[in-house]
Motif scaffolding. Structure first.
Motif, PDB file in Angstrom:
ATOM      1  N   ASN B  61      64.706  -7.178  84.915  1.00  0.00           N
ATOM      2  CA  ASN B  61      64.909  -5.708  84.990  1.00  0.00           C
ATOM      3  C   ASN B  61      66.163  -5.374  84.601  1.00  0.00           C
ATOM      4  O   ASN B  61      67.040  -4.583  85.122  1.00  0.00           O
ATOM      5  CB  ASN B  61      64.408  -5.363  86.284  1.00  0.00           C
ATOM      6  CG  ASN B  61      62.996  -5.423  86.789  1.00  0.00           C
ATOM      7  OD1 ASN B  61      62.078  -5.558  85.676  1.00  0.00           O
ATOM      8  ND2 ASN B  61      62.539  -5.713  87.938  1.00  0.00           N
ATOM      9  N   SER B 132      63.517   4.709  86.513  1.00  0.00           N
ATOM     10  CA  SER B 132      64.974   4.535  86.048  1.00  0.00           C
ATOM     11  C   SER B 132      65.587   4.557  87.523  1.00  0.00           C
ATOM     12  O   SER B 132      65.195   4.611  88.525  1.00  0.00           O
ATOM     13  CB  SER B 132      65.148   6.120  85.317  1.00  0.00           C
ATOM     14  OG  SER B 132      64.525   7.054  85.648  1.00  0.00           O
ATOM     15  N   ALA B 133      67.100   4.303  87.146  1.00  0.00           N
ATOM     16  CA  ALA B 133      68.019   3.961  88.253  1.00  0.00           C
ATOM     17  C   ALA B 133      67.956   5.048  89.370  1.00  0.00           C
ATOM     18  O   ALA B 133      68.086   4.741  90.354  1.00  0.00           O
ATOM     19  CB  ALA B 133      69.358   3.702  87.752  1.00  0.00           C
ATOM     20  N   ASP B 134      67.810   6.467  88.801  1.00  0.00           N
ATOM     21  CA  ASP B 134      67.793   7.438  89.843  1.00  0.00           C
ATOM     22  C   ASP B 134      66.467   7.627  90.537  1.00  0.00           C
ATOM     23  O   ASP B 134      66.039   8.341  91.411  1.00  0.00           O
ATOM     24  CB  ASP B 134      68.095   8.884  89.320  1.00  0.00           C
ATOM     25  CG  ASP B 134      67.055   9.069  88.024  1.00  0.00           C
ATOM     26  OD1 ASP B 134      66.004   8.580  87.975  1.00  0.00           O
ATOM     27  OD2 ASP B 134      67.233  10.218  87.519  1.00  0.00           O
ATOM     28  N   LYS B 136      63.414   8.003  89.176  1.00  0.00           N
ATOM     29  CA  LYS B 136      62.488   8.767  88.496  1.00  0.00           C
ATOM     30  C   LYS B 136      61.499   7.685  88.107  1.00  0.00           C
ATOM     31  O   LYS B 136      61.968   6.797  87.436  1.00  0.00           O
ATOM     32  CB  LYS B 136      62.934   9.590  87.420  1.00  0.00           C
ATOM     33  CG  LYS B 136      62.116  10.507  86.740  1.00  0.00           C
ATOM     34  CD  LYS B 136      62.811  11.500  85.546  1.00  0.00           C
ATOM     35  CE  LYS B 136      62.068  12.369  85.078  1.00  0.00           C
ATOM     36  NZ  LYS B 136      61.263  11.692  83.912  1.00  0.00           N
ATOM     37  N   HIS B 138      58.578   5.856  85.991  1.00  0.00           N
ATOM     38  CA  HIS B 138      58.312   5.714  84.480  1.00  0.00           C
ATOM     39  C   HIS B 138      56.923   6.699  84.184  1.00  0.00           C
ATOM     40  O   HIS B 138      56.084   6.884  85.108  1.00  0.00           O
ATOM     41  CB  HIS B 138      57.806   4.338  84.417  1.00  0.00           C
ATOM     42  CG  HIS B 138      57.519   3.579  82.958  1.00  0.00           C
ATOM     43  ND1 HIS B 138      56.434   4.128  82.307  1.00  0.00           N
ATOM     44  CD2 HIS B 138      58.235   3.025  81.896  1.00  0.00           C
ATOM     45  CE1 HIS B 138      56.383   3.543  81.033  1.00  0.00           C
ATOM     46  NE2 HIS B 138      57.503   2.982  80.748  1.00  0.00           N
TER      47      HIS B 138
END
Ligand SMILES: Cc1cc2nc3c(=O)[nH]c(=O)nc-3n(C[C@H](O)[C@H](O)[C@H](O)COP(=O)(O)OP(=O)(O)OC[C@H]3O[C@@H](n4cnc5c(N)ncnc54)[C@H](O)[C@@H]3O)c2cc1C
Ligand code: SF4
Ligand code: FES
Ligand code: FES
Lengths: 338, 209
Positions: B61, B132-134, B136, B138
């Motif tokens: 990842n 995503s890192a925040d 959110k 996919h």
């Protein structure tokens, strides 16, 4: 039934980068060593603790054995090329779609993404008595558990059985035989090349092995000559589920037809004997005949000559007959493609 | 799990998802410390060609993870029991169900049937690596949420990884093509029709993203 255990028993692992290094390891460790390609046949043996090699020689880093190149109008396919790479390769699709079809029908997408063509033709039989560790003929014992009055043998052989009634489960093998492929083998004494149909052995020749490969040898490549490029091809596989399942019977044919008559033909089947069978009697009987239903009918009858049913696999006889008939006489099939 | 310490999170009640994220962030070991205990790094092999070491670095990842790996260890074991990435499920451990599907260099593989040692130079993406890192989701995950594609969802991460991998090759599949693409995954709850609808929605989201 498969049982999930923690991890496989320990083995020493080598990941040689070249064929030479791999051969040196095989020479050094002899019968203690196990060749690992994609591992999709191997891991079952290791996880079930039926085979306990001390050393595993993993070929995954030998990049020289992977890839497809054009050679004199034919192809040379590295043994470590995955089935997916074979299926998607433009030259395979364009000239030798028979192989693409066979490989595409094997197993599941993830297995094809990892399983290699070399492993597919070298894989062991799926007879579950044998794979569950029963000490049958193939495992060095003196009985066949699949050929007793109470045995469950729906998937087993109808032709050429000799004590062992197991079948070869490969989907790519009959296509390679029909394309007159050659297997390139390397061992301590150098390279030898055998015709695809002679790569596989039945129990009459060696009841404990599926191929002519010796334990200290590697299959390095498969060569497909230009001979059958663009010929009329037919591949059909019958299985219980449309994914994962091994062939009950499959058939691969390459034909050159002119003026409606069969000029040249190669036809091979698998799932019916301990090795994929090239049907030479069918081939000689149909040459010069029209490629139609009547010739197919005759061919089907020839294909099943000598077939012997076990308790639960009699259905394979008409299945084989009909597949051979369709391979020659043709059929409008809606193939499942993507 | 009790051994896991993630200082930032000790005051909060951890949801399962937070816990997993915490484990990823801290690089901590979760449920199977026992696998570690038995496995000290051994002395270097006498240098036979192709011999392997136990302490390896793998890219999971997007992160470089240093991990002690047994020679016979499968990627599913490493992900779940050493890296705490339990989103990858084990259904059969025999290449027969797809629950363990991850991407290796963008290609779907059954992680139960891959030696971790063989992915050292390759990029592994598991379900935890999609958002995503925040946080959110996919677009494929979003599609699954929107269509409520799964029942118990044990098979879900495998299906999603298969679909994401397949879409890299065929970004605009028909329903039949997608069905074929994800045919290496089984669902015990047998809700294939809804699963396909959800994954197609995800594919659409991906094209729009
Ligand atoms: C659930 C399941 C379903 C399957 N269904 C099908 C199917 O429908 N049709 C089908 O054809 N196959 C099927 N397979 C088999 C799968 O396609 C093969 O296992 C795969 O192609 C074998 O390739 P591999 O690289 O994974 O082999 P491995 O397991 O790595 O190797 C298989 C054998 O060949 C030997 N070997 C491999 N490569 C070499 C080499 N280069 N030189 C010398 N020896 C070598 C190994 O030592 C081992 O004994 C299925 C497998 C599974 C697990
Ligand atoms: S069919 Fe062959 S492999 Fe199966 S039990 Fe009989 S001897 Fe063994
Ligand atoms: S757990 Fe890997 S395929 Fe089932
Ligand atoms: S939703 Fe339950 S196994 Fe697929």
């Amino acid at each position: 039934m498969a049982v999930i255990r923690d991890v496989m028993p320990a083995f020493e692992l080598f990941q040689p980068a070249t064929t030479d290094d791999a051969l040196a390891l095989l020479a050094k460790y002899g019968s203690d060593a196990w060749v690992l390609a994609g591992g999709l046949d191997s891991f079952d043996w290791l996880k079930d603790r039926i085979k306990r090699p001390k050393v595993v020689v993993d070929m995954s880093q030998a990049s020289g054995l992977r890839g497809i190149k054009e050679v004199n109008g034919g192809l040379e396919i590295g043994a470590m090329t995955t089935l997916t790479e074979v299926v998607r390769h433009p030259l395979v699709k364009e000239h030798f779609s028979l192989l693409a079809e066979g490989a595409e029908l094997a197993a599941s997408p993830q297995i094809r993404n990892q399983g290699t063509i070399g492993g597919n033709v070298s894989q062991d039989t799926r007879c579950w008595y044998y794979r569950s560790g029963w000490k049958c003929y193939r495992a060095g014992g003196n009985i066949c558990f699949a050929d007793t009055p109470t045995a469950i043998n729906r998937e087993h052989a109808i032709l050429d059985a000799d004590r062992c009634v197991a079948v070869n489960p490969s989907d790519s093998a009959p296509a390679l035989i029909a394309l007159d492929a050659q297997m390139v083998i390397r061992g301590p004494g150098g390279e030898r090349v055998v015709n695809a149909q002679d790569y596989f052995v039945g129990p009459d020749i060696n009841i404990m092995r599926m191929t002519v490969l010796k334990p200290n040898e590697l299959l390095t490549a498969i060569r497909i000559p230009g001979t059958w490029g663009g010929a009329k091809f037919y591949f059909e596989k019958i299985r219980d589920r449309q994914v994962w399942d091994f062939p009950l019977v499959n058939v691969a044919a390459a034909m050159k037809v002119s003026g409606g008559k069969i000029d040249q033909i190669r036809i091979a089947v698998n799932g019916v004997a301990a090795r994929p069978l090239r049907l030479t009697a069918v081939e000689s009987a149909v040459i010069g005949k029209p490629a139609d239903a009547a010739t197919g009918e005759m061919a089907g009858k020839i294909a099943i000559q000598g077939a012997v049913a076990l308790r639960f696999n009699a259905y394979k006889i008409p299945l084989l007959r009909n597949l051979v008939k369709r391979a020659i006489g043709g059929v409008q099939e809606a193939a499942w493609k993507s | 799990m009790a051994e896991m310490k993630n200082p930032e999170e000790t005051t909060k009640t951890l949801s399962r998802r937070d816990l997993i994220k915490g484990v990823i962030a801290a690089g901590a070991v979760s449920s199977a410390g026992y696998l570690f205990r038995a496995s000290g790094v051994r002395a270097q092999q006498p240098s036979a060609a192709g011999s392997v070491e136990r302490l390896v670095t793998i890219t999971v990842n997007g992160q470089q993870r240093r991990v002690d790996v047994m020679k016979q260890e499968t990627l599913a074991t490493t992900l779940r029991y050493k890296l705490g990435l339990t989103g990858t499920k084990l259904g059969c451990d025999r290449a027969e169900c797809g629950a363990c599907t991850v991407l290796i260099d963008d290609v779907p593989h059954y992680s139960c049937s891959v030696l971790t040692q063989s992915v050292r130079a390759r990029k592994v993406v598991s379900i935890e690596g999609l958002a995503s890192a925040d946080g959110k989701l996919h677009p494929m995950q979003q599609g699954v949420v929107e269509e409520q594609g799964f029942q118990c969802a044990f098979c879900m991460s495998g299906f999603i990884m298969s679909a994401v991998g397949f879409l890299k090759v065929n970004p605009k599949p028909t329903r039949t093509e997608l069905a074929h693409g994800i045919s290496g995954n089984l669902c015990r709850c047998q809700d294939y029709d809804k699963i396909l609808t959800a994954l197609l929605k995800g594919a659409e989201n991906m094209r729009r993203a």
